[in-house]
Design a protein around this motif. Structure first.
Motif, PDB file in Angstrom:
ATOM      1  N   TYR A   1      38.038  -8.998 -29.126  1.00 24.60           N
ATOM      2  CA  TYR A   1      37.052  -9.687 -29.978  1.00 24.60           C
ATOM      3  C   TYR A   1      37.060  -9.107 -31.391  1.00 24.60           C
ATOM      4  O   TYR A   1      37.249  -9.826 -32.379  1.00 24.60           O
ATOM      5  CB  TYR A   1      35.673  -9.537 -29.337  1.00 24.60           C
ATOM      6  CG  TYR A   1      34.579 -10.330 -30.012  1.00 24.60           C
ATOM      7  CD1 TYR A   1      34.185 -11.565 -29.516  1.00 24.60           C
ATOM      8  CD2 TYR A   1      33.921  -9.837 -31.133  1.00 24.60           C
ATOM      9  CE1 TYR A   1      33.176 -12.303 -30.119  1.00 24.60           C
ATOM     10  CE2 TYR A   1      32.911 -10.567 -31.749  1.00 24.60           C
ATOM     11  CZ  TYR A   1      32.539 -11.789 -31.238  1.00 24.60           C
ATOM     12  OH  TYR A   1      31.547 -12.508 -31.845  1.00 24.60           O
TER      13      TYR A   1
ATOM     14  N   ALA B   1      25.221  -9.171 -23.070  1.00 24.43           N
ATOM     15  CA  ALA B   1      24.585 -10.403 -23.543  1.00 24.43           C
ATOM     16  C   ALA B   1      24.496 -11.431 -22.408  1.00 24.43           C
ATOM     17  O   ALA B   1      25.484 -11.695 -21.726  1.00 24.43           O
ATOM     18  CB  ALA B   1      25.363 -10.984 -24.708  1.00 24.43           C
TER      19      ALA B   1
ATOM     20  N   VAL C   1      31.721 -20.806 -22.795  1.00 20.21           N
ATOM     21  CA  VAL C   1      30.930 -19.580 -22.724  1.00 20.21           C
ATOM     22  C   VAL C   1      31.685 -18.531 -21.910  1.00 20.21           C
ATOM     23  O   VAL C   1      31.759 -17.359 -22.287  1.00 20.21           O
ATOM     24  CB  VAL C   1      29.544 -19.853 -22.098  1.00 20.21           C
ATOM     25  CG1 VAL C   1      28.720 -18.568 -22.013  1.00 20.21           C
ATOM     26  CG2 VAL C   1      28.793 -20.910 -22.902  1.00 20.21           C
TER      27      VAL C   1
ATOM     28  N   HIS D   1      24.204 -15.110 -20.469  1.00 15.04           N
ATOM     29  CA  HIS D   1      24.924 -16.375 -20.634  1.00 15.04           C
ATOM     30  C   HIS D   1      24.265 -17.258 -21.687  1.00 15.04           C
ATOM     31  O   HIS D   1      24.946 -17.841 -22.539  1.00 15.04           O
ATOM     32  CB  HIS D   1      24.961 -17.093 -19.278  1.00 15.04           C
ATOM     33  CG  HIS D   1      25.695 -18.392 -19.284  1.00 15.04           C
ATOM     34  ND1 HIS D   1      27.028 -18.506 -18.932  1.00 15.04           N
ATOM     35  CD2 HIS D   1      25.287 -19.663 -19.593  1.00 15.04           C
ATOM     36  CE1 HIS D   1      27.404 -19.774 -19.023  1.00 15.04           C
ATOM     37  NE2 HIS D   1      26.369 -20.482 -19.414  1.00 15.04           N
TER      38      HIS D   1
ATOM     39  N   ARG E   1      28.480  -7.236 -26.394  1.00 18.12           N
ATOM     40  CA  ARG E   1      29.597  -7.861 -25.700  1.00 18.12           C
ATOM     41  C   ARG E   1      29.503  -7.629 -24.196  1.00 18.12           C
ATOM     42  O   ARG E   1      29.921  -8.467 -23.402  1.00 18.12           O
ATOM     43  CB  ARG E   1      30.932  -7.288 -26.219  1.00 18.12           C
ATOM     44  CG  ARG E   1      31.269  -7.653 -27.636  1.00 18.12           C
ATOM     45  CD  ARG E   1      31.707  -9.099 -27.790  1.00 18.12           C
ATOM     46  NE  ARG E   1      32.724  -9.457 -26.825  1.00 18.12           N
ATOM     47  CZ  ARG E   1      32.666 -10.492 -26.028  1.00 18.12           C
ATOM     48  NH1 ARG E   1      31.626 -11.297 -26.057  1.00 18.12           N
ATOM     49  NH2 ARG E   1      33.642 -10.744 -25.188  1.00 18.12           N
TER      50      ARG E   1
ATOM     51  N   LEU F   1      34.575 -16.864 -23.933  1.00 21.49           N
ATOM     52  CA  LEU F   1      34.122 -15.844 -24.880  1.00 21.49           C
ATOM     53  C   LEU F   1      33.654 -14.591 -24.150  1.00 21.49           C
ATOM     54  O   LEU F   1      33.935 -13.464 -24.569  1.00 21.49           O
ATOM     55  CB  LEU F   1      32.995 -16.409 -25.742  1.00 21.49           C
ATOM     56  CG  LEU F   1      32.540 -15.564 -26.928  1.00 21.49           C
ATOM     57  CD1 LEU F   1      33.697 -15.284 -27.882  1.00 21.49           C
ATOM     58  CD2 LEU F   1      31.406 -16.250 -27.674  1.00 21.49           C
ATOM     59  N   ASP F   2      32.972 -14.789 -23.035  1.00 21.33           N
ATOM     60  CA  ASP F   2      32.433 -13.666 -22.271  1.00 21.33           C
ATOM     61  C   ASP F   2      33.535 -12.803 -21.658  1.00 21.33           C
ATOM     62  O   ASP F   2      33.347 -11.598 -21.452  1.00 21.33           O
ATOM     63  CB  ASP F   2      31.505 -14.197 -21.175  1.00 21.33           C
ATOM     64  CG  ASP F   2      30.657 -13.108 -20.546  1.00 21.33           C
ATOM     65  OD1 ASP F   2      30.258 -12.176 -21.277  1.00 21.33           O
ATOM     66  OD2 ASP F   2      30.386 -13.189 -19.340  1.00 21.33           O
TER      67      ASP F   2
ATOM     68  N   ILE G   1      25.031 -16.124 -25.293  1.00 24.69           N
ATOM     69  CA  ILE G   1      26.402 -16.442 -25.700  1.00 24.69           C
ATOM     70  C   ILE G   1      26.520 -17.935 -26.006  1.00 24.69           C
ATOM     71  O   ILE G   1      27.131 -18.336 -26.996  1.00 24.69           O
ATOM     72  CB  ILE G   1      27.399 -16.034 -24.599  1.00 24.69           C
ATOM     73  CG1 ILE G   1      27.340 -14.528 -24.352  1.00 24.69           C
ATOM     74  CG2 ILE G   1      28.818 -16.444 -24.981  1.00 24.69           C
ATOM     75  CD1 ILE G   1      28.159 -14.070 -23.162  1.00 24.69           C
TER      76      ILE G   1
END
Length: 300
Positions: free
Chosen positions: A218, A183, A207, A185, A180, A210-211, A188
């Motif tokens: 999460y 990671a 993206v 771009h 998390r 979520l990032d 993801i």
């Protein structure tokens, strides 16, 4: 001896990073014309579009998403006579990201509190994937607020949904926290491919959504959603809520088994089931015009 010392230092640094990541929180932050509503248990980011006296529809995004996942649908619904209110669920988008508060009932109660502040009653509530589960929880908890429910690619019960491999690994202790955090771009983005049909590009903004999630947001969103379904099927809950139900499903969904549409029909015979051919997990992004027309007809 020196190698052991370095190994020990690395292990301590990893442990410290894991503890810090697990405790990470973020405040709410508005963007792109949204507003922040202060609420007990966590502030929510939201947009309120259309006439205040128009029939209300509430849009709830899925796991890892944000209110921006409705960008191809919300403006058109507002232009065609609906008051459109969309929220970032707790831990997502611009909403607050605390360590706790991610149970589906808690998410639903927070949406209910926000709707009451906005003086909304008897709304149609539409949710995508996990957002559909929150919509069903809301209908059960606050029947006076919910006139109808619509779900898009939401599982009717346990056993129909499965996260992609990277999504699963990202919930693992230590390993998931590192993924998390670090990671790239591209990784993801590749992990989000399953949320769309093969010919649909993953938008960079999704993206980013979520990032920006914390590890707690999460991990606990995944586990709490699963616990809710294991405790009792969504289909049983919506039947008990005694609200009309519209189910929209992509036949090429790679996250929720497309056969779930037939299970919805079996479990809730009075529901209207719409299968969209060639569409993946996200009909409102992949086939927005059709979803707009369905929701407009349903809301009226």
């Amino acid at each position: 001896m020196r190698k052991l010392i370095w190994v020990g230092i690395a292990a301590l640094l990893l442990l410290a990073h894991t503890v810090w990541t697990d405790r990470e929180t973020k405040p709410a932050e508005a963007s792109h014309g949204s507003k922040i509503m202060q609420l007990t248990g966590g502030d929510l980011n939201y947009k309120d579009e259309g006439g205040r006296d128009d029939p209300a529809i509430v849009l709830l995004h899925g796991f890892g998403g944000s209110l921006r996942w409705w960008d191809r649908v919300a403006p058109e619904l507002a232009n065609r006579g609906l008051r459109v209110i969309r929220f970032d669920l707790l831990g997502h988008g611009g909403s607050e990201k605390p360590r706790e508060g991610y149970a589906m009932d808690e998410q639903a109660r927070r949406i209910a509190a926000a709707l009451k502040k906005l003086h909304v009653r008897r709304a149609v509530v539409a949710g995508h994937s996990m957002g559909g589960t929150v919509a069903i929880a809301l209908a059960g908890l606050e029947p006076r607020l919910v006139r109808k429910v619509a779900v898009l690619d939401t599982p009717p019960r346990d056993g129909y949904a499965d996260l992609p491999l990277l999504g699963k690994v990202a919930t693992w202790p230590v390993v998931g926290e590192l993924i998390r955090r670090f990671a790239p771009h591209a990784a993801i983005k590749a992990g989000l491919d399953d949320a769309f049909a093969d010919d649909v590009d993953v938008p960079d903004q999704f993206v980013d959504d979520l990032d920006e999630m914390t590890y707690s947001a999460y991990d606990k969103s995944v586990s709490e959603s699963q616990d809710f379904l294991e405790e009792r099927p969504n289909s049983d809950r919506v039947k008990d809520a005694r609200v009309p139900l519209l189910v929209i499903f992509g036949t090429e969904d790679e996250i929720v088994d497309p056969d779930a549409a037939d299970r919805w029909a079996k479990d809730v015979p009075r529901a209207r089931i719409v299968k969209m051919r060639g569409v993946g997990h996200s009909p409102h992004w992949e086939r927005p015009r059709d979803v707009v027309n369905l929701l407009l007809d349903y809301a009226r």
